[in-house]
Write an enzyme that holds these catalytic residues in place. Structure first.
Site, PDB file in Angstrom:
ATOM      1  N   GLN A  17      13.414   2.937   1.494  1.00 13.29           N
ATOM      2  CA  GLN A  17      13.224   1.483   1.412  1.00 13.29           C
ATOM      3  C   GLN A  17      12.266   0.981   0.337  1.00 13.29           C
ATOM      4  O   GLN A  17      12.560  -0.007  -0.346  1.00 13.29           O
ATOM      5  CB  GLN A  17      12.740   0.943   2.774  1.00 13.29           C
ATOM      6  CG  GLN A  17      12.610  -0.553   2.792  1.00 13.29           C
ATOM      7  CD  GLN A  17      12.104  -1.146   4.094  1.00 13.29           C
ATOM      8  OE1 GLN A  17      11.717  -2.291   4.134  1.00 13.29           O
ATOM      9  NE2 GLN A  17      12.099  -0.393   5.177  1.00 13.29           N
ATOM     10  N   GLU A 139       6.785   3.795   6.497  1.00 12.34           N
ATOM     11  CA  GLU A 139       6.288   2.450   6.774  1.00 12.34           C
ATOM     12  C   GLU A 139       5.097   2.377   7.741  1.00 12.34           C
ATOM     13  O   GLU A 139       4.037   1.876   7.410  1.00 12.34           O
ATOM     14  CB  GLU A 139       7.459   1.624   7.341  1.00 12.34           C
ATOM     15  CG  GLU A 139       7.088   0.265   7.880  1.00 12.34           C
ATOM     16  CD  GLU A 139       6.679  -0.718   6.804  1.00 12.34           C
ATOM     17  OE1 GLU A 139       7.342  -0.767   5.756  1.00 12.34           O
ATOM     18  OE2 GLU A 139       5.687  -1.435   7.009  1.00 12.34           O
ATOM     19  N   ASP A 168       6.656  -0.688   3.127  1.00 12.38           N
ATOM     20  CA  ASP A 168       7.768  -0.341   2.238  1.00 12.38           C
ATOM     21  C   ASP A 168       8.112  -1.491   1.290  1.00 12.38           C
ATOM     22  O   ASP A 168       7.915  -1.407   0.081  1.00 12.38           O
ATOM     23  CB  ASP A 168       9.011   0.002   3.066  1.00 12.38           C
ATOM     24  CG  ASP A 168       8.958   1.416   3.608  1.00 12.38           C
ATOM     25  OD1 ASP A 168       8.220   2.232   3.053  1.00 12.38           O
ATOM     26  OD2 ASP A 168       9.658   1.699   4.594  1.00 12.38           O
ATOM     27  N   GLY A 247      -6.738 -18.008   9.236  1.00 12.68           N
ATOM     28  CA  GLY A 247      -7.470 -18.874   8.318  1.00 12.68           C
ATOM     29  C   GLY A 247      -8.438 -19.780   9.055  1.00 12.68           C
ATOM     30  O   GLY A 247      -8.778 -19.540  10.217  1.00 12.68           O
ATOM     31  N   GLY A 248      -8.858 -20.834   8.380  1.00  7.96           N
ATOM     32  CA  GLY A 248      -9.892 -21.720   8.919  1.00  7.96           C
ATOM     33  C   GLY A 248      -9.356 -22.790   9.859  1.00  7.96           C
ATOM     34  O   GLY A 248     -10.131 -23.521  10.456  1.00  7.96           O
TER      35      GLY A 248
END
Ligand code: CAO
Length: 416
Positions: A17, A139, A168, A247-248
Site C-alpha cells: 500500500q 501499517e 501506509d 485543537g483549541g
C-alpha cells in the site's frame, strides 16, 4: 491538455500500500508509471482480500490506477540487464521493499547513480536509521511506533489504531511530495538525489499536536481534555483523549436521533468560542450566555462534559443531517458521522471525481477514490489498474527499443 507530470517516467518497484499510493498519485498527475512485478507472482495484494474469484482484488485495483505493468525477474541476469536499461530510461525509481532488498538484487544507490546520475531514487522503510532500521513494517506497527496508537482511544482504555491508513497512505503522500521536490531541484542541479521516508516519521509528523501536548504537560494539566473536567489525574505522557478535539476549540461526538439502531447516527459538535451564544440559543440554554460559570472559554473548560451532555440532549432530537442544517447557518461547526455506505452514495463526491466508478475486464465495475488533489490545468482521469504483465511487450518495444526477436528471447529465458 497536457498533464502536470507529462514526460516524467517512473520506475515503480512498489508493492502493498505505502509505495503504490505514492506512484498512483504521480500517475494521476500524468507521469508514465511502469510497475515492475515478479513474473507469475506480481504484487502480493493482487490476490489478497479477494472478493471476486481469480480477479485482481480491490486492494490492488484501488491502489494501482493509471499504471502500466511489466513483469521482470530482477534477480535473473537477463532480467538485471533489462532492469539496468529501464533505470537509464526513467527519471524516478520508487520502492518499498524490506530493508536491503534492492541492494541484494545488485542495485545499491551508488550503482543506480552510476547507471543514471539524473535518477531520483525514492524509498519507504518502516524506520529511519537506528535500532529498528532492519525491521519489516506494516501499517499498524507504524501507527504504534509513530505515537498515534498511544494517543488514540478512550480515556483509560487500551491504545487504538485508526482506520485511516496514516502509516501506509500517509507515508506515500509524504514520499510523493519528496519526489516532486527532487524533480524541481533537478531542474537547477541537473542531478538526481535520494528521497527517503520512514513510516514512523510520517506518522509522527501527522501526530505533531500530540507531541505539542506532551510538552504542555510539563506546565500543568491539559485543560481542554475531558480528563481535566472529570478530575482524572494526568500521568507523564500525552493521554488518550477519546473524541476530544485536538485543537483549541472543544468538540465531541454526540448521539443524534436514531442512534439506538443506527451505529452512525452521531455528529461531531464543536463549541467554537466565537459562536458560544448561538450554541446556547440552539440548545435552549440562553441563561448560559451571561452565566459567569459558562460565559468564557476558560471557565467552561472544567465543565465541558456537562456542557456536551446538555448539547447531546438537543442533538438526540435531530438527525445528524438536521443538526448540520440548523447549525451551519449559525456558523456552529458540526459534522455528520458518515458511514462508508453514505460516502459511496454521495452525489457531490461523485461529481467532483473523488468517488469514481471504474470498469475492469476481470471484475466489472467497482468504486474507487479518485485523486483528492484537484489541479485546474491537469485534471485526473482514473484509468483501471493493469493486469499482471499487461504492458510487458509494449514497454520492451517502445521504451527500450526491443525487436520482436529480443522480446521472444527475453520470454524464453524467463526474464519477463
Ligand atoms: N524479481 C525478483 N525478485 C523480486 C522482485 C522481482 N521483480 N520483486 C521483489 N522481489 C523479491 C525481493 O528482492 C525480496 O527478495 P529478498 O528477500 O531475497 O531480498 C522478496 O521479493 C520479498 O520482498 P520483501 O521482503 O520486500 O517482501 P515481504 O513480503 O517479505 O515484506 C513488507 C513486505 C511490506 C513488510 C516489506 O517490503 C517492508 O517492510 N517494506 C518497507 C516498509 C513498507 O513499505 N511497509 C508498508 C507496506 S504496506 O502495508
Amino acid at each position: 491538455m497536457t498533464k502536470a507530470l507529462d514526460g516524467v517516467r517512473i520506475l515503480d518497484m512498489t508493492h502493498v500500500q505505502s509505495g503504490p499510493t505514492c506512484t498512483q498519485l504521480l500517475a494521476w498527475f500524468g507521469a508514465d508509471v511502469i510497475k515492475v512485478e515478479r513474473p507469475g507472482v506480481g504484487d502480493a495484494t493482487r490476490g489478497q482480500l479477494r472478493d471476486v474469484p481469480d480477479a485482481d482484488s480491490l486492494y490492488f485495483t484501488m491502489l494501482n490506477h493509471n499504471k502500466r505493468s511489466i513483469t521482470l525477474n530482477t534477480k535473473d541476469d537477463k532480467g538485471k540487464e533489462i532492469f539496468t536499461k529501464l533505470i537509464e530510461k526513467c527519471d524516478v525509481m520508487v520502492e518499498n521493499f524490506a530493508p536491503g532488498a534492492l541492494g541484494r538484487m545488485g542495485f545499491s544507490w551508488e550503482r543506480i547513480q552510476e547507471i543514471n546520475p539524473r535518477m531520483i531514487y525514492a524509498s519507504i522503510k518502516g524506520f529511519g536509521p537506528g535500532d529498528y532500521e532492519d525491521c519489516k513494517v506494516y501499517e499498524n506497527v507504524a501507527q504504534c511506533a509513530g505515537g498515534s496508537a498511544s494517543t488514540t482511544g478512550a480515556i483509560g482504555g487500551i491504545p487504538m489504531v485508526t482506520g485511516a491508513q496514516i502509516g501506509d497512505s500517509g507515508t506515500g503522500l509524504h514520499l510523493a511530495l519528496g519526489i516532486v521536490t527532487a524533480l524541481y531541484h533537478r531542474e537547477q542541479s541537473g542531478k538526481g538525489q535520494r528521497v527517503e521516508c520512514a513510516m514512523q516519521d510520517s506518522v509522527l509528523n501527522l501526530c505533531r499536536v500530540k507531541l505539542r501536548d506532551q510538552q504542555r504537560l510539563a506546565h500543568g494539566p491539559l485543560k481542554e481534555y475531558a480528563q481535566f473536567g472529570l478530575e482524572i489525574p494526568f500521568g507523564e505522557a500525552t493521554p488518550r483523549a477519546g473524541n476530544d478535539s485536538g485543537g483549541g476549540q472543544p468538540g465531541r461526538i454526540l448521539k443524534c436521533k436514531g442512534w439506538e439502531h443506527d451505529p452512525d447516527a452521531y455528529t461531531y459538535f464543536i463549541t467554537q468560542a466565537a459562536v458560544w451564544k448561538n450554541v446556547c440559543d440552539v440548545i435552549g440554554r440562553p441563561d448560559w450566555k451571561e452565566d459567569p460559570d459558562y460565559a468564557t472559554p476558560e471557565v467552561r473548560l472544567p465543565r465541558l462534559t456537562q456542557i456536551f451532555e446538555a448539547i447531546e440532549v438537543w442533538t438526540m432530537t435531530k438527525t445528524k443531517f438536521e443538526v448540520m442544517e440548523i447549525c451551519n447557518p449559525l456558523n456552529i461547526p458540526v459534522g455528520p458521522i458518515l458511514s462508508m455506505k453514505e460516502i459511496a452514495e454521495d452525489s457531490a463526491l461523485r461529481k467532483t471525481g473523488t468517488v469514481v466508478e471504474v470498469d475492469h475486464p476481470e471484475r466489472g465495475k467497482y468504486l474507487s477514490v479518485g485523486n483528492p488533489i484537484k489541479l485546474s490545468d491537469s485534471p485526473s482521469d482514473v484509468e483501471r489498474s493493469p493486469l499482471l504483465g499487461e504492458h510487458t511487450d509494449e514497454i520492451l518495444r517502445n521504451v527500450l527499443g526491443f525487436s520482436d526477436a529480443e522480446i521472444k528471447n527475453a520470454k524464453e529465458e524467463g526474464a519477463v
